[in-house]
Design a protein around this motif. Structure first.
Motif, PDB file in Angstrom:
ATOM      1  N   ASP A   1       0.846  -1.199   0.000  1.00 58.76           N
ATOM      2  CA  ASP A   1       0.000   0.000   0.000  1.00 58.76           C
ATOM      3  C   ASP A   1       0.882   1.251   0.000  1.00 58.76           C
ATOM      4  O   ASP A   1       2.118   1.162   0.045  1.00 58.76           O
ATOM      5  CB  ASP A   1      -0.981  -0.002   1.172  1.00 58.76           C
ATOM      6  CG  ASP A   1      -0.286  -0.105   2.526  1.00 58.76           C
ATOM      7  OD1 ASP A   1       0.853   0.410   2.662  1.00 58.76           O
ATOM      8  OD2 ASP A   1      -0.871  -0.694   3.451  1.00 58.76           O
ATOM      9  N   LYS A   2       0.229   2.401  -0.047  1.00 62.35           N
ATOM     10  CA  LYS A   2       0.976   3.653  -0.152  1.00 62.35           C
ATOM     11  C   LYS A   2       1.879   3.879   1.052  1.00 62.35           C
ATOM     12  O   LYS A   2       2.970   4.444   0.931  1.00 62.35           O
ATOM     13  CB  LYS A   2       0.008   4.822  -0.325  1.00 62.35           C
ATOM     14  CG  LYS A   2      -0.717   4.831  -1.669  1.00 62.35           C
ATOM     15  CD  LYS A   2      -1.624   6.037  -1.814  1.00 62.35           C
ATOM     16  CE  LYS A   2      -2.322   6.052  -3.177  1.00 62.35           C
ATOM     17  NZ  LYS A   2      -3.230   7.224  -3.316  1.00 62.35           N
ATOM     18  N   ALA A   3       1.438   3.428   2.212  1.00 61.99           N
ATOM     19  CA  ALA A   3       2.253   3.586   3.420  1.00 61.99           C
ATOM     20  C   ALA A   3       3.541   2.789   3.308  1.00 61.99           C
ATOM     21  O   ALA A   3       4.613   3.239   3.752  1.00 61.99           O
ATOM     22  CB  ALA A   3       1.452   3.153   4.651  1.00 61.99           C
ATOM     23  N   ASP A   4       3.442   1.596   2.719  1.00 61.08           N
ATOM     24  CA  ASP A   4       4.655   0.787   2.512  1.00 61.08           C
ATOM     25  C   ASP A   4       5.660   1.545   1.658  1.00 61.08           C
ATOM     26  O   ASP A   4       6.872   1.513   1.917  1.00 61.08           O
ATOM     27  CB  ASP A   4       4.302  -0.533   1.825  1.00 61.08           C
ATOM     28  CG  ASP A   4       3.455  -1.451   2.693  1.00 61.08           C
ATOM     29  OD1 ASP A   4       3.662  -1.462   3.911  1.00 61.08           O
ATOM     30  OD2 ASP A   4       2.590  -2.151   2.128  1.00 61.08           O
ATOM     31  N   VAL A   5       5.155   2.225   0.626  1.00 59.04           N
ATOM     32  CA  VAL A   5       6.039   2.948  -0.282  1.00 59.04           C
ATOM     33  C   VAL A   5       6.625   4.182   0.399  1.00 59.04           C
ATOM     34  O   VAL A   5       7.821   4.473   0.289  1.00 59.04           O
ATOM     35  CB  VAL A   5       5.289   3.344  -1.571  1.00 59.04           C
ATOM     36  CG1 VAL A   5       6.195   4.145  -2.496  1.00 59.04           C
ATOM     37  CG2 VAL A   5       4.761   2.100  -2.280  1.00 59.04           C
TER      38      VAL A   5
END
Length: 429
Positions: free
Chosen positions: A335-339
């Motif tokens: 997800d965006k948080a991972d990125v």
């Protein structure tokens, strides 16, 4: 050899190119590989050292090549030594190169028996100032065995300590990374044999077949088309085995509903091909499998388009990583948080795609190339993205071999090997 004779003009050109890069008044020496023992009187099949093959075409043990372009004796500027053959050797081991056959193979006129090596080397040593020695400096090399080349180098430097020493490796890396058209034709032939093997197994795979049975079908097709066999140890990984990147046991049964990841390819005339495909055991992908498959295929297509002259290796892999990140976001694997929180040294996409996208290929599967220099036309690369999902019980890798062009999209040596998911399903059904 199983392969057709290679035009000696390839090796003549290769020697000329190497000689032009040498220091003045220097002598370069290249040795064949050993025949390696197993136990008792058993040995491994002979594999020629790729450098002496590249420069001479000689595919035989106990061979030595010397290049001395500034030698005052013009007859000794190119010298090839081969093992002396006789009727006894012909009966027990088979035909070996005669001096005439060695000339026809290599284009070298000065061919001697190996027993003359020390005498001629001494003469050449009195003329030259520098010895070029051939050390293995490939970025993946991890050699613990002392090679014939190593032994020769130790003996050479011990006997002639006053000479300067230079390395052949940087020259060979630069030359071998850019292919001649004859080399490209040989690699295309290896890819064509690989295609025949892959099409054969599309008609063979079904639920409950064993991985080793598929391996046998591939080997049959490769050898019957004049290949020695696999270009490297084959990977035939069904189900979760695909999530082991170098799974080579090939001893499991292929279950209905699973995928099989293949990393298999043929060699021809010592030139390699390198193919990865992933197919459904039952002949149909599930919706989820097909979505991941198409994501990998998209990354492969985008990565291929990036292989242009002037591109830098590190920058290329960074850009491929961005495309893979986008696909993994669409698949909800990250997800965006991972990125946003990723480690720049190990980006979020690496959880599912942990290996490199491309490597040079040619006489070696991981061929020579100077990775800090820009990509050039006529370099040949694999393109092999993958997504590996242990929790879902499958992994997918797709790989082709492509030739960088002066302008435009690289030429795909494997363009006729099925890859689209729908085409795979149609052929299997």
């Amino acid at each position: 050899m199983k392969y057709d004779k290679i035009d000696s003009k390839l090796f003549i050109k290769n020697r000329k190119n190497f000689a032009s890069a040498m220091k003045p008044n220097s002598l370069a020496i290249f040795n064949s590989n050993d025949i390696y023992p197993i136990s008792a009187d058993s040995t491994m099949p002979f594999e020629q050292h790729r450098d002496i093959f590249y420069l001479s075409g000689v595919d035989q043990e106990e061979s030595v090549l010397m290049l001395f372009p500034d030698c005052p004796n013009p007859d000794l500027r190119e010298v090839l030594f081969v093992r002396e053959t006789n009727d006894h050797i012909a009966v027990w081991e088979g035909e070996k190169l005669t001096k005439d056959a060695a000339f026809k193979t290599s284009g070298i006129t000065s061919v001697y028996w190996l027993q003359d090596l020390d005498k001629i080397l001494f003469e050449l040593s009195t003329y030259c100032d520098t010895f070029y020695i051939n050390t293995n400096e490939h970025y993946r090399a991890n050699v613990v065995t002392e090679t014939r080349e190593d032994r020769f180098t130790k003996k050479l430097l011990a006997k002639y300590p006053a000479h300067s020493v230079a390395k052949s490796s940087p020259i060979m890396h630069r030359l071998r990374s850019v292919k001649d058209q004859i080399e490209l034709d040989l690699m295309q032939h290896a890819c064509n044999i690989t295609e025949k093997g892959f099409r054969r197994i599309l008609n063979f795979v079904k639920p409950n077949v064993w991985e080793y049975e598929i391996e046998a079908e591939l080997l049959h097709e490769f050898i019957r088309n004049r290949s020695k066999g696999f270009a490297y140890t084959p990977i035939i990984a069904s189900g979760n085995n695909a999530n082991v990147l170098h799974y080579i046991e090939n001893n499991q049964q292929c279950k209905a509903g699973d995928l099989i990841l293949f990393d298999i390819a043929a060699e021809y005339a010592n030139y390699k091909s390198d193919l990865s495909r992933t197919i459904p055991v039952s002949g149909r992908f599930t919706d989820r499998q097909k979505a991941v498959y198409n994501a990998v295929n998209h990354v492969k297509k985008e990565a291929t388009n990036m292989l242009l002259p002037g591109t830098l290796w590190k920058e290329y892999h960074v850009e491929v990583g961005k495309v893979m990140t986008s696909e993994l976001l669409k698949l909800s694997l990250i997800d965006k948080a991972d990125v946003q929180n990723e480690d720049p040294n190990w980006p979020a996409y690496k959880k599912y795609f942990m290996h490199g996208t491309s490597h040079h290929i040619g006489l070696d599967t991981h061929d020579y190339g100077l990775l800090h220099e820009p990509i050039q036309a006529n370099m040949v690369f694999t393109v092999e993205p993958g997504i590996y999902i242990p929790k879902e019980g499958f992994g997918i890798r797709l790989e082709d071999d492509v030739v960088v062009q002066e302008k435009g999209t690289p030429f795909n040596l494997m363009q006729n090997i099925p890859i689209e998911a729908d085409e795979i399903e149609d052929l299997m059904n």
